[in-house]
Design a protein around this motif. Structure first.
Motif, mmCIF file in Angstrom:
data_model
loop_
_atom_site.group_PDB
_atom_site.id
_atom_site.type_symbol
_atom_site.label_atom_id
_atom_site.label_comp_id
_atom_site.label_asym_id
_atom_site.label_seq_id
_atom_site.Cartn_x
_atom_site.Cartn_y
_atom_site.Cartn_z
ATOM 1 N N ARG A 11 -11.766 -5.436 6.624
ATOM 2 C CA ARG A 11 -10.938 -4.297 7.061
ATOM 3 C C ARG A 11 -11.056 -3.154 6.066
ATOM 4 O O ARG A 11 -10.922 -3.350 4.854
ATOM 5 C CB ARG A 11 -9.456 -4.708 7.141
ATOM 6 N N VAL A 12 -11.307 -1.965 6.589
ATOM 7 C CA VAL A 12 -11.409 -0.773 5.741
ATOM 8 C C VAL A 12 -10.558 0.309 6.385
ATOM 9 O O VAL A 12 -10.815 0.709 7.515
ATOM 10 C CB VAL A 12 -12.876 -0.275 5.627
ATOM 11 N N GLU A 13 -9.542 0.774 5.651
ATOM 12 C CA GLU A 13 -8.616 1.719 6.275
ATOM 13 C C GLU A 13 -8.628 3.097 5.635
ATOM 14 O O GLU A 13 -7.912 3.990 6.052
ATOM 15 C CB GLU A 13 -7.205 1.120 6.263
ATOM 16 N N LYS A 14 -9.444 3.236 4.569
ATOM 17 C CA LYS A 14 -9.512 4.551 3.928
ATOM 18 C C LYS A 14 -10.919 5.109 4.065
ATOM 19 O O LYS A 14 -11.891 4.366 3.968
ATOM 20 C CB LYS A 14 -9.131 4.440 2.455
ATOM 21 N N TYR A 19 -14.225 2.628 -0.720
ATOM 22 C CA TYR A 19 -13.435 1.598 -0.035
ATOM 23 C C TYR A 19 -14.285 0.792 0.954
ATOM 24 O O TYR A 19 -13.826 -0.199 1.505
ATOM 25 C CB TYR A 19 -12.264 2.234 0.728
ATOM 26 N N SER A 20 -15.488 1.244 1.196
ATOM 27 C CA SER A 20 -16.348 0.559 2.180
ATOM 28 C C SER A 20 -16.694 -0.835 1.676
ATOM 29 O O SER A 20 -16.592 -1.126 0.477
ATOM 30 C CB SER A 20 -17.634 1.354 2.404
#
Ligand code: SF4
Ligand code: SF4
Length: 374
Positions: A11-14, A19-20
């Protein structure tokens, strides 16, 4: 003491490279100080599965490149490798088509047991397998980086790091030997002879022949013939037969012991602390990447796990999968997950945990792990 397993959540939310998944893989490799495992100028086999014609769910080349770049940064000398799974010449071309080549990876891509799959060294194995042949590029190496695509498997239900070593680091066709004297097929068939064929069920559709990597099966009219000398006991024909007309009398217990014995034999060629594991929990399809197709994933992407403990990393992978919900539009869609069981165990009718428990009994690692979020 629990073994550390580092976890990069898928999961990546930024919205920023750092953040990847790729960015976090770069960062954790920096942080882990891989110089402990891989010395300057040391040749490092990056052991992976390079795919199969028709199968497309393998590890994405960009992740492999991150690992190569890091190993080069610490001045080790990586090369990407696997043992022969289909004929060597065709396997290299398959790897190229999958995007694993020196241009994309900035590292040589070689077949560990040579283009003929026969360049291997005999090592002692346990009571069941007695001896096995390890591909020379793995046997001669003093360390190894193991990249495993996590997915299902016909015999072991779950395929991760243990299976990558146990099956993938053993030659299928050792020079001058019959398969039964040391080839990988020993694990699939466990000293049995050819698979059993049921004339009454066979429709002579020849699907088995089309899937045989060695052209060992001939189906003509109402005739079905297997060439014993060509067959390396990979078991693919058994898996793909739509009628259940082919059968291997395989005991799950023996197969788990065989996997643990083989993993132990492969690890015996390295000094302790010289093998590192990265499991990729993406595109987790029900079958092994050896098949001539890929099905849709049965659970959502979970991320990447890293550890120097083969038992801990597979236990952590399986625990993540056990907690995941079966995906719609997949083979697992209608499954109702029972407590403690994962989608692969339910799909294949065998408990995925057995191989991990057996490997732990063999002293290859611990299932007591600490998950460290990255
Ligand atoms: S795939 Fe099965 S049914 Fe078809 S020819 Fe082979 S054994 Fe017979
Ligand atoms: S087990 Fe079946 S698919 Fe594999 S080599 Fe033998 S005949 Fe071919």
């Amino acid at each position: 003491m629990p073994s550390k397993v580092y976890f990069i959540n898928a999961r990546v939310e930024k919205f920023d490279y750092q953040y990847s998944v790729e960015g976090r893989l770069e960062r954790i490799l920096e942080k882990l100080n891989l110089r402990k495992y891989f010395a300057e100028n040391e040749l490092v086999p990056i052991k992976m599965h390079l795919g199969n014609p028709g199968a497309h769910h393998t590890i994405r080349p960009n992740f492999v490149r991150v690992v190569v770049d890091h190993l080069k940064k610490i001045k080790a000398k990586p090369f990407v490798t696997d043992s022969v799974r289909i004929k060597g010449y065709e396997y290299l071309e398959t790897a190229n088509r999958m995007g694993y080549n020196p241009m994309s990876l900035d590292a040589p891509v070689i077949i560990a047991d040579g283009i003929f799959g026969s360049d291997s060294v005999k090592v002692k194995a346990g009571d069941l397998l007695k001896e096995l042949f390890i591909p020379s590029a793995i046997y001669d190496a003093s360390c190894m980086m193991v990249l495993s695509h996590v997915k299902g498997h016909i015999d072991s239900s779950y395929g991760g790091a243990i299976k990558n070593l146990a099956m993938g680091c053993v030659s299928a066709v050792p020079r001058g030997c019959k398969w039964s004297e040391g080839g990988r097929g020993k694990m699939h068939f466990q000293m049995g002879e050819l698979m059993a064929w049921n004339n009454d069920l066979c429709t002579f559709c020849a699907i088995c022949a089309h899937n045989c990597p060695m052209d060992a099966i001939t189906v003509e009219g109402k005739s079905f013939v297997v060439d014993d000398d060509k067959c390396w006991r990979c078991g693919r024909c058994v898996r793909v037969c739509p009628e259940g007309a082919l059968f291997v009398p395989l005991s799950m217990e023996n197969f788990s012991i065989a996997l643990a014995e083989s993993t132990q034999a492969v690890l015996s060629t390295f000094k302790p602390g010289k093998v590192f594991y990265i499991n990729f929990l993406f595109d987790m399809q029900p079958e092994c990447d050896c098949m001539s197709m890929s099905d849709t994933p049965v659970v959502q992407d979970q991320g990447i796990l890293l550890s120097d403990d083969i038992v801990a990393i597979d236990k952590a992978s399986l625990d993540l999968i056990t907690q995941a919900k079966p995906l719609p539009q997949s083979k697992a869609e209608s499954l109702v997950i029972k407590e403690g069981l994962d989608v692969f165990s339910l799909l294949h009718g065998k408990d995925s945990k057995t191989q991990i428990e057996t490997a732990e009994k063999f002293g290859l690692g611990t299932s007591d792990y600490e998950l460290v979020n990255v």
